[in-house]
Design an enzyme around this catalytic site. Sequence first.
Site, PDB file in Angstrom:
ATOM      1  N   TYR A 137       0.811  -1.214   0.000  1.00  0.00           N
ATOM      2  CA  TYR A 137       0.000   0.000   0.000  1.00  0.00           C
ATOM      3  C   TYR A 137       0.848   1.269   0.000  1.00  0.00           C
ATOM      4  O   TYR A 137       0.312   2.370  -0.063  1.00  0.00           O
ATOM      5  CB  TYR A 137      -0.919   0.023   1.234  1.00  0.00           C
ATOM      6  CG  TYR A 137      -2.135  -0.857   1.101  1.00  0.00           C
ATOM      7  CD1 TYR A 137      -2.008  -2.238   1.043  1.00  0.00           C
ATOM      8  CD2 TYR A 137      -3.419  -0.312   1.042  1.00  0.00           C
ATOM      9  CE1 TYR A 137      -3.123  -3.047   0.928  1.00  0.00           C
ATOM     10  CE2 TYR A 137      -4.534  -1.114   0.923  1.00  0.00           C
ATOM     11  CZ  TYR A 137      -4.385  -2.484   0.866  1.00  0.00           C
ATOM     12  OH  TYR A 137      -5.491  -3.281   0.747  1.00  0.00           O
ATOM     13  N   LYS A 188       4.645 -15.078   4.530  1.00  0.00           N
ATOM     14  CA  LYS A 188       4.893 -15.936   3.365  1.00  0.00           C
ATOM     15  C   LYS A 188       6.411 -16.040   3.241  1.00  0.00           C
ATOM     16  O   LYS A 188       7.013 -15.582   2.268  1.00  0.00           O
ATOM     17  CB  LYS A 188       4.250 -15.297   2.118  1.00  0.00           C
ATOM     18  CG  LYS A 188       4.233 -16.195   0.897  1.00  0.00           C
ATOM     19  CD  LYS A 188       3.246 -17.340   0.954  1.00  0.00           C
ATOM     20  CE  LYS A 188       3.431 -18.259  -0.227  1.00  0.00           C
ATOM     21  NZ  LYS A 188       2.600 -19.484  -0.164  1.00  0.00           N
ATOM     22  N   ASP A 221      -1.470 -18.451   3.032  1.00  0.00           N
ATOM     23  CA  ASP A 221      -2.406 -19.377   2.379  1.00  0.00           C
ATOM     24  C   ASP A 221      -2.940 -20.395   3.393  1.00  0.00           C
ATOM     25  O   ASP A 221      -4.148 -20.660   3.472  1.00  0.00           O
ATOM     26  CB  ASP A 221      -1.773 -20.062   1.157  1.00  0.00           C
ATOM     27  CG  ASP A 221      -0.354 -20.558   1.394  1.00  0.00           C
ATOM     28  OD1 ASP A 221       0.201 -20.334   2.494  1.00  0.00           O
ATOM     29  OD2 ASP A 221       0.213 -21.196   0.471  1.00  0.00           O
ATOM     30  N   ASP A 245      -5.543  -7.113   4.757  1.00  0.00           N
ATOM     31  CA  ASP A 245      -6.745  -6.708   4.028  1.00  0.00           C
ATOM     32  C   ASP A 245      -7.533  -7.946   3.612  1.00  0.00           C
ATOM     33  O   ASP A 245      -8.739  -8.043   3.822  1.00  0.00           O
ATOM     34  CB  ASP A 245      -6.339  -5.895   2.787  1.00  0.00           C
ATOM     35  CG  ASP A 245      -7.537  -5.520   1.942  1.00  0.00           C
ATOM     36  OD1 ASP A 245      -8.520  -5.037   2.514  1.00  0.00           O
ATOM     37  OD2 ASP A 245      -7.485  -5.733   0.712  1.00  0.00           O
ATOM     38  N   ASP A 249     -11.391  -9.857   5.356  1.00  0.00           N
ATOM     39  CA  ASP A 249     -12.677 -10.076   4.675  1.00  0.00           C
ATOM     40  C   ASP A 249     -13.106 -11.533   4.864  1.00  0.00           C
ATOM     41  O   ASP A 249     -14.287 -11.822   5.070  1.00  0.00           O
ATOM     42  CB  ASP A 249     -12.586  -9.760   3.168  1.00  0.00           C
ATOM     43  CG  ASP A 249     -13.026  -8.336   2.848  1.00  0.00           C
ATOM     44  OD1 ASP A 249     -12.791  -7.436   3.690  1.00  0.00           O
ATOM     45  OD2 ASP A 249     -13.602  -8.109   1.765  1.00  0.00           O
TER      46      ASP A 249
HETATM   47  C1  IPM Z   1     -10.267  -1.953   3.732  1.00  0.00           C
HETATM   48  C2  IPM Z   1     -10.578  -1.592   2.316  1.00  0.00           C
HETATM   49  C3  IPM Z   1      -9.525  -0.613   1.819  1.00  0.00           C
HETATM   50  C4  IPM Z   1      -8.187  -1.314   1.910  1.00  0.00           C
HETATM   51  C5  IPM Z   1      -9.776  -0.067   0.419  1.00  0.00           C
HETATM   52  C6  IPM Z   1     -11.145   0.532   0.264  1.00  0.00           C
HETATM   53  C7  IPM Z   1      -8.718   0.920   0.002  1.00  0.00           C
HETATM   54  O1  IPM Z   1     -10.660  -2.714   1.520  1.00  0.00           O
HETATM   55  O2  IPM Z   1     -10.306  -1.051   4.590  1.00  0.00           O
HETATM   56  O3  IPM Z   1     -10.022  -3.129   3.999  1.00  0.00           O
HETATM   57  O4  IPM Z   1      -7.783  -2.003   0.971  1.00  0.00           O
HETATM   58  O5  IPM Z   1      -7.522  -1.152   2.914  1.00  0.00           O
HETATM   59 MN    MN Z   2     -10.460  -4.574   2.623  1.00  0.00          MN
END
Ligand code: IPM
Ligand code: MN
Length: 350
Positions: A137, A188, A221, A245, A249
């Site tokens: 990032y 990794k 992984d 990130d 999710d």
């Molecule tokens: C998160 C989101 C952000 C990230 C995006 C929207 C830039 O996915 O906060 O996890 O990748 O950090």
């Molecule tokens: Mn995210």
Amino acid sequence: MREYNVALIPGDGIGPETIREGKKVLEAAGERYGFRLNWHTYDLGGERYLKTGEVMPDSVLEELKSFQAIYLGAIGHPRVKPGILEQGILLKTRFALDLYINLRPIKLFPGVECPLKDKGPEHIDYIVVRENTEGLYAGSGGCLRQNTVHEVALQESVNTYMGVERCLRFAFELATTRARRKLTLCGKTNVLTYAFGLWERVFRDMASEFPSVETDYTHVDATCMWMIKSPEWFDVIVTDNMFGDIITDLGAITQGGLGIAAGGNINPHGVSMFEPIGGSAPKYTGQEKANPVAAILAGQMMLDNLGEAEAARAVEDAVARVLPRMASQSAGRMGMTTSQVGDSMAREVS
Ligand code: IPM
Ligand code: MN
């Protein structure tokens, strides 16, 4: 009366309506526990950009530093090219305020549907510490001969000793406050030998400073696999920006989805920003269908960060009591409107 000045960025899509419910619950907690939240709203987001071309004026970024916390709804607008708002608002703030920790609890509350077979709240209760200012990032890289068949695109992962050290230290310290005191480094090391070589060395060295913390390592992984197969193995996971990130999710869906998952972008020595980890879900905007729980739990993390631990616990308890009354955690299928969820949780806090 204790007072806190909080910058409010409702943002796009379902941001405003979910953050409105978060405010409602936090204000109820304030009344009960004796503090006041002074909100200062900023209209950052897609609409402002489309109207004025402004994404994040430098003056606003400067002002944000003067608050005790920032409470953000969601960023992302269907009529704005992906990346402009995310980078210009979210990532810019993370970098400019040096919010170097992204803290994301993965906790399954009782009564919430979990897609994992035979897993319940006793199995899913851990927290991810994601490095938030470096890695892929950092914006390092560039391209040559763009839009030709000879295009070269480079995007490098930046890992500094300082950045890795402070992130790992935060994670170790967090692990000492938890019952299980277990810290897993997710990396990794078999492929990204430079980047995770650094992470692993610093991790090993630091472990000797925290003898009460049990340490473990898993490749990213395999981490994904274990998060599904044996989530109960995890207590605190620390990882870099990109892996953090992605795995959060995955973690979010195991705790009931993005309607529930909250996070904090933390600068342990400065102003922090709290937000639901999901997006702006434009198709549900203004329909009273969005789940405000993620926003409410982000607010709960903010109260904790402000030092209102008792109020934060009360908000979490209120959330836990109302969740089983909701038909589902998915937008439009909650069996309650967005406002009704907020009202019920505010009532439970009062
Ligand atoms: C998160 C989101 C952000 C990230 C995006 C929207 C830039 O996915 O906060 O996890 O990748 O950090
Ligand atoms: Mn995210």
